[in-house]
Design a protein around this motif. Sequence first.
Motif, mmCIF file in Angstrom:
data_model
loop_
_atom_site.group_PDB
_atom_site.id
_atom_site.type_symbol
_atom_site.label_atom_id
_atom_site.label_comp_id
_atom_site.label_asym_id
_atom_site.label_seq_id
_atom_site.Cartn_x
_atom_site.Cartn_y
_atom_site.Cartn_z
ATOM 1 N N PHE A 1 15.797 -2.662 0.022
ATOM 2 C CA PHE A 1 15.580 -1.247 0.262
ATOM 3 C C PHE A 1 14.339 -0.781 -0.488
ATOM 4 C CE2 PHE A 1 17.750 -0.902 -3.808
ATOM 5 C CZ PHE A 1 17.181 0.210 -4.397
ATOM 6 N N TYR A 2 13.833 0.371 -0.095
ATOM 7 C CA TYR A 2 12.695 1.012 -0.752
ATOM 8 C C TYR A 2 12.710 2.475 -0.374
ATOM 9 C CZ TYR A 2 10.281 1.099 3.759
ATOM 10 O OH TYR A 2 9.935 1.349 5.065
ATOM 11 N N GLU A 3 11.996 3.296 -1.129
ATOM 12 C CA GLU A 3 11.846 4.702 -0.780
ATOM 13 C C GLU A 3 10.571 4.855 0.034
ATOM 14 O OE1 GLU A 3 12.305 4.486 -4.474
ATOM 15 O OE2 GLU A 3 14.274 5.374 -4.735
ATOM 16 N N GLY A 4 10.733 5.128 1.331
ATOM 17 C CA GLY A 4 9.600 5.101 2.237
ATOM 18 C C GLY A 4 8.893 6.426 2.401
ATOM 19 N N HIS A 5 8.013 6.444 3.429
ATOM 20 C CA HIS A 5 7.213 7.611 3.811
ATOM 21 C C HIS A 5 6.135 7.962 2.798
ATOM 22 C CE1 HIS A 5 9.604 8.100 7.327
ATOM 23 N NE2 HIS A 5 10.700 8.331 6.649
ATOM 24 N N ARG A 6 5.671 6.958 2.068
ATOM 25 C CA ARG A 6 4.427 7.048 1.322
ATOM 26 C C ARG A 6 3.628 5.814 1.687
ATOM 27 N NH1 ARG A 6 4.321 10.790 -3.001
ATOM 28 N NH2 ARG A 6 2.232 10.060 -3.472
ATOM 29 N N ALA A 7 2.333 5.984 1.910
ATOM 30 C CA ALA A 7 1.512 4.884 2.418
ATOM 31 C C ALA A 7 1.555 3.676 1.489
ATOM 32 C CB ALA A 7 0.075 5.363 2.615
ATOM 33 N N ILE A 8 1.492 3.897 0.188
ATOM 34 C CA ILE A 8 1.463 2.776 -0.747
ATOM 35 C C ILE A 8 2.776 2.005 -0.719
ATOM 36 C CG2 ILE A 8 2.103 4.294 -2.685
ATOM 37 C CD1 ILE A 8 -0.013 1.053 -2.777
ATOM 38 N N THR A 9 3.909 2.733 -0.696
ATOM 39 C CA THR A 9 5.216 2.070 -0.685
ATOM 40 C C THR A 9 5.449 1.355 0.636
ATOM 41 O OG1 THR A 9 6.020 3.883 -2.074
ATOM 42 C CG2 THR A 9 7.662 2.394 -1.168
ATOM 43 N N ASP A 10 5.081 1.985 1.741
ATOM 44 C CA ASP A 10 5.284 1.377 3.047
ATOM 45 C C ASP A 10 4.452 0.104 3.218
ATOM 46 O OD1 ASP A 10 7.022 3.393 3.622
ATOM 47 O OD2 ASP A 10 5.748 4.416 5.071
ATOM 48 N N SER A 11 3.224 0.111 2.717
ATOM 49 C CA SER A 11 2.377 -1.074 2.855
ATOM 50 C C SER A 11 2.902 -2.229 2.000
ATOM 51 C CB SER A 11 0.921 -0.743 2.495
ATOM 52 O OG SER A 11 0.819 -0.209 1.188
ATOM 53 N N LEU A 12 3.417 -1.927 0.817
ATOM 54 C CA LEU A 12 4.030 -2.968 -0.017
ATOM 55 C C LEU A 12 5.320 -3.485 0.626
ATOM 56 C CD1 LEU A 12 3.456 -1.414 -3.552
ATOM 57 C CD2 LEU A 12 2.497 -3.577 -2.719
ATOM 58 N N PHE B 1 31.643 -5.329 1.237
ATOM 59 C CA PHE B 1 30.469 -4.700 0.639
ATOM 60 C C PHE B 1 29.226 -5.529 0.953
ATOM 61 C CE2 PHE B 1 34.104 -3.380 -1.820
ATOM 62 C CZ PHE B 1 33.887 -2.033 -2.036
ATOM 63 N N LYS B 2 28.085 -4.859 0.898
ATOM 64 C CA LYS B 2 26.803 -5.523 1.077
ATOM 65 C C LYS B 2 25.856 -5.072 -0.018
ATOM 66 C CE LYS B 2 23.136 -6.395 4.462
ATOM 67 N NZ LYS B 2 22.641 -6.123 5.835
ATOM 68 N N LEU B 3 25.224 -6.031 -0.653
ATOM 69 C CA LEU B 3 24.322 -5.719 -1.757
ATOM 70 C C LEU B 3 22.905 -5.516 -1.240
ATOM 71 C CD1 LEU B 3 23.869 -5.502 -4.844
ATOM 72 C CD2 LEU B 3 23.350 -7.952 -4.818
ATOM 73 N N LEU B 4 22.278 -4.425 -1.654
ATOM 74 C CA LEU B 4 20.876 -4.153 -1.356
ATOM 75 C C LEU B 4 20.088 -4.155 -2.650
ATOM 76 C CD1 LEU B 4 21.195 -1.212 1.214
ATOM 77 C CD2 LEU B 4 20.756 -3.620 1.717
ATOM 78 N N GLU B 5 18.912 -4.785 -2.624
ATOM 79 C CA GLU B 5 18.062 -4.864 -3.810
ATOM 80 C C GLU B 5 16.726 -4.188 -3.542
ATOM 81 O OE1 GLU B 5 16.170 -8.264 -6.834
ATOM 82 O OE2 GLU B 5 17.462 -8.851 -5.163
ATOM 83 N N ARG B 6 16.211 -3.495 -4.549
ATOM 84 C CA ARG B 6 14.904 -2.854 -4.401
ATOM 85 C C ARG B 6 13.824 -3.922 -4.233
ATOM 86 N NH1 ARG B 6 13.172 2.160 -5.726
ATOM 87 N NH2 ARG B 6 15.066 2.563 -6.924
ATOM 88 N N ILE B 7 12.889 -3.681 -3.340
ATOM 89 C CA ILE B 7 11.789 -4.616 -3.119
ATOM 90 C C ILE B 7 10.997 -4.786 -4.418
ATOM 91 C CG2 ILE B 7 9.601 -4.949 -1.903
ATOM 92 C CD1 ILE B 7 10.862 -3.443 0.460
ATOM 93 N N PRO B 8 10.868 -6.012 -4.934
ATOM 94 C CA PRO B 8 10.203 -6.211 -6.226
ATOM 95 C C PRO B 8 8.777 -5.681 -6.289
ATOM 96 C CG PRO B 8 11.365 -8.196 -5.548
ATOM 97 C CD PRO B 8 11.419 -7.261 -4.382
ATOM 98 N N LEU B 9 8.061 -5.714 -5.175
ATOM 99 C CA LEU B 9 6.664 -5.272 -5.178
ATOM 100 C C LEU B 9 6.532 -3.796 -5.500
ATOM 101 C CD1 LEU B 9 5.207 -7.100 -2.030
ATOM 102 C CD2 LEU B 9 5.337 -7.920 -4.394
ATOM 103 N N TYR C 1 8.232 -2.171 -7.833
ATOM 104 C CA TYR C 1 8.529 -1.835 -9.227
ATOM 105 C C TYR C 1 7.292 -1.203 -9.861
ATOM 106 C CZ TYR C 1 12.529 -5.081 -8.947
ATOM 107 O OH TYR C 1 13.689 -5.732 -8.602
ATOM 108 N N ASN C 2 7.489 -0.183 -10.674
ATOM 109 C CA ASN C 2 6.357 0.479 -11.332
ATOM 110 C C ASN C 2 5.573 -0.460 -12.234
ATOM 111 O OD1 ASN C 2 6.879 2.959 -10.128
ATOM 112 N ND2 ASN C 2 8.265 3.604 -11.765
ATOM 113 N N GLU C 3 6.261 -1.442 -12.816
ATOM 114 C CA GLU C 3 5.599 -2.336 -13.777
ATOM 115 C C GLU C 3 4.930 -3.534 -13.114
ATOM 116 O OE1 GLU C 3 10.078 -3.329 -13.773
ATOM 117 O OE2 GLU C 3 8.770 -1.571 -13.641
ATOM 118 N N GLN C 4 4.969 -3.619 -11.782
ATOM 119 C CA GLN C 4 4.355 -4.752 -11.094
ATOM 120 C C GLN C 4 2.848 -4.758 -11.303
ATOM 121 O OE1 GLN C 4 6.028 -7.349 -9.075
ATOM 122 N NE2 GLN C 4 4.046 -8.065 -9.800
#
Length: 298
Positions: free
Chosen positions: A191-202, A23-31, A33-36
């Motif tokens: 990992f991150y959910e891409g194809h939005r400018a704000i998420t991709d830049s972060l 198995f391989k663990l993937l973590e959401r990019i902290p930047l 997070y909605n509460e950042q």
Amino acid sequence: MIKKLPQFPIERLSEILNRPKNFKLLERIPLTYNEQRWPLQLSKSVGDDLPIIILDVETTGLSVINESIIELAMVKAKYSPSEKRIVSILDVMSMYEDPGKPIPSFITELTGITDKIVQGKHIDDILIANWLDDYPLIVAHNAQFDRPFFEKRFNSLTNYRWACSATGIDWQTLGFQGRKLEYLLLQLGWFYEGHRAITDSLALTWLLYSLPQSVENLLYEANCKTVLIRAIGAPFNVKEQLKKRGYRWHNSAVNKYWWREINEQVLSEEKIFLDNLYDCGSKYADYDYKDATERFKI
């Protein structure tokens, strides 16, 4: 619409513990997070920090002539030229703009941006100019795409230094087999959910922070001069050799030619290649010398 990521399989935890090598663990990019909140200090400053903007756009299509920006995102950060690393994030912004026409369905499918989201919205020109008033280095993961759209929309903001994190970093030397943003981060365990400018830049900001060697590589390339070579008059029968060498076909109503942009330091080698490929190849070629203020323009 944007594909939803599957939930983490908590019920398989015992299986993961028993067979961790499978198995391989993937973590959401902290930047992302909605509460950042901003500003955010990422590493210790050594006092030589310089401004950098990580930028991305979403548009109504690929043609800079016929299409328009519908989302502009920028991450305002600081980097250390001596330490070759991202030091801090000062602020983050994302703005929508109504293109004045329906957003194509495939763009909505890709980005999740609808006509309703952008209806009546307008990007604040003064705000964008203020964000760039300290003359930062602007970085995009596909600057060849982003810069022309940005400068078409903001035609008074065309004198900045630009760098491309896709082509300006030698990802293969750093151990990667591709250069797509999502792939690069997946290889590092994020990992991150891409194809939005704000998420991709972060996401790009996090990649540069997580891999300091990439920043060193990017800054070196940004400070180099490049040469855009137009292989004028190259005969049809050498097209495969040119393609293999990295040349691309320019096809317009005005002129047609093979072109490639290289570091100025290897120009002599490239001239020898053209001369060996066809008669007087380097003599008939056209050379356009560029620095970071001129690269990636239309």
